[in-house]
Every structure is written in structure tokens, then in C-alpha cells.
Motif scaffolding. Sequence first.
Motif, PDB file in Angstrom:
ATOM      1  N   PHE A  96       0.492  -4.194  -1.247  1.00  0.00           N
ATOM      2  CA  PHE A  96       0.058  -3.753  -2.501  1.00  0.00           C
ATOM      3  C   PHE A  96      -0.106  -2.152  -2.897  1.00  0.00           C
ATOM      4  N   TYR A  97      -0.602  -1.460  -1.753  1.00  0.00           N
ATOM      5  CA  TYR A  97      -0.803  -0.224  -2.144  1.00  0.00           C
ATOM      6  C   TYR A  97       0.656   0.634  -2.146  1.00  0.00           C
ATOM      7  N   ARG A  98       1.488   0.158  -1.512  1.00  0.00           N
ATOM      8  CA  ARG A  98       2.800   0.587  -1.336  1.00  0.00           C
ATOM      9  C   ARG A  98       3.529   0.512  -2.708  1.00  0.00           C
ATOM     10  N   ARG A  99       3.324  -1.001  -3.151  1.00  0.00           N
ATOM     11  CA  ARG A  99       4.139  -1.186  -4.220  1.00  0.00           C
ATOM     12  C   ARG A  99       3.227  -0.644  -5.412  1.00  0.00           C
ATOM     13  N   ARG A 100       2.189  -0.332  -5.524  1.00  0.00           N
ATOM     14  CA  ARG A 100       1.607   0.286  -6.623  1.00  0.00           C
ATOM     15  C   ARG A 100       2.116   2.130  -6.724  1.00  0.00           C
ATOM     16  N   ASP A 101       2.232   2.645  -5.600  1.00  0.00           N
ATOM     17  CA  ASP A 101       2.653   4.137  -5.552  1.00  0.00           C
ATOM     18  C   ASP A 101       4.274   4.128  -5.919  1.00  0.00           C
ATOM     19  N   PHE A 102       4.938   3.144  -5.504  1.00  0.00           N
ATOM     20  CA  PHE A 102       6.355   2.929  -5.957  1.00  0.00           C
ATOM     21  C   PHE A 102       6.317   2.756  -7.381  1.00  0.00           C
ATOM     22  N   GLU A 103       5.564   1.891  -7.987  1.00  0.00           N
ATOM     23  CA  GLU A 103       5.523   1.605  -9.600  1.00  0.00           C
ATOM     24  C   GLU A 103       5.156   2.956 -10.074  1.00  0.00           C
ATOM     25  N   LYS A 104       4.245   3.881  -9.746  1.00  0.00           N
ATOM     26  CA  LYS A 104       3.938   4.866 -10.261  1.00  0.00           C
ATOM     27  C   LYS A 104       5.105   5.876 -10.199  1.00  0.00           C
ATOM     28  N   TYR A 105       5.680   6.138  -9.104  1.00  0.00           N
ATOM     29  CA  TYR A 105       6.793   6.981  -8.860  1.00  0.00           C
ATOM     30  C   TYR A 105       7.991   6.523 -10.024  1.00  0.00           C
ATOM     31  N   LYS A 106       8.361   5.188  -9.956  1.00  0.00           N
ATOM     32  CA  LYS A 106       9.395   4.789 -10.623  1.00  0.00           C
ATOM     33  C   LYS A 106       8.920   5.096 -12.224  1.00  0.00           C
ATOM     34  N   LYS A 107       7.674   4.888 -12.773  1.00  0.00           N
ATOM     35  CA  LYS A 107       7.396   5.230 -14.163  1.00  0.00           C
ATOM     36  C   LYS A 107       7.560   6.784 -14.359  1.00  0.00           C
ATOM     37  N   THR A 108       7.025   7.640 -13.388  1.00  0.00           N
ATOM     38  CA  THR A 108       7.394   8.997 -13.501  1.00  0.00           C
ATOM     39  C   THR A 108       8.809   9.252 -13.882  1.00  0.00           C
ATOM     40  N   ILE A 109       9.662   8.877 -12.891  1.00  0.00           N
ATOM     41  CA  ILE A 109      11.133   9.309 -13.071  1.00  0.00           C
ATOM     42  C   ILE A 109      11.998   8.584 -14.197  1.00  0.00           C
ATOM     43  N   GLU A 110      11.302   7.431 -14.759  1.00  0.00           N
ATOM     44  CA  GLU A 110      11.603   6.991 -15.927  1.00  0.00           C
ATOM     45  C   GLU A 110      11.072   8.112 -17.129  1.00  0.00           C
ATOM     46  N   GLY A 132      12.513  11.763 -15.713  1.00  0.00           N
ATOM     47  CA  GLY A 132      13.738  12.256 -15.140  1.00  0.00           C
ATOM     48  C   GLY A 132      13.606  12.698 -13.735  1.00  0.00           C
ATOM     49  N   PHE A 133      14.749  12.560 -13.042  1.00  0.00           N
ATOM     50  CA  PHE A 133      14.755  12.859 -11.733  1.00  0.00           C
ATOM     51  C   PHE A 133      15.001  14.378 -11.671  1.00  0.00           C
ATOM     52  N   LYS A 134      14.110  15.310 -10.940  1.00  0.00           N
ATOM     53  CA  LYS A 134      14.207  16.481 -10.748  1.00  0.00           C
ATOM     54  C   LYS A 134      14.610  16.980  -9.219  1.00  0.00           C
TER      55      LYS A 134
END
Length: 82
Positions: free
Chosen positions: A55-69, A72-74
Motif C-alpha cells: 500500500f505504501y509503494r502503491r501510494r508513492d507510485f500514484e503520487k509520482y504518476k500524478k506529478t508526471i501527468e 510532464g516528464f523532466k
Amino acid sequence: MPEQENNFPNAGQRKKCWDARDAYFECVESNGEDKCKELRTTFESSCSKTWVKYFYRRRDFEKYKKTIEYEGFKPVNENEKQ
């Protein structure tokens, strides 16, 4: 639930885990981690260690994914590192 690490949780145990997870993550989003220590303890004691880690890893990934969306990817410029 930690004592049943090798067993599959029943429906009641899963619901207790998910409810504790949801309450903790909602609190963190609204108030920050410092104000949610009791909910964190409840979450981590209601779920198996492997579920908590997931659950912690999934939450971190979802936050990362939202940032990328949104941002954008830098890519890192190698010249800026130095």
C-alpha cells in the motif's frame, strides 16, 4: 493481523485493513503525517506487513504518476548534475 502472516485474511480482516488504510491516507492528505500517528499504528497493526509495504509503494507510485501527468516528464540534464 501480523500473527497470521502466513494465512490469508478473511473478509472481515480485509475490510478492517482497508478501512484503516483509507482512514490513515485520508488523514495524511488532509493533515500531514505528524498528526496521524495513531491512525498509522492502527493501519500497520490491522494489515499484514506485506500488504502495508504494498500500500505504501502503491501510494508513492500514484503520487509520482500524478506529478508526471500534470508536470510532464523532466529528464535530468547531465550537465546540470555537476
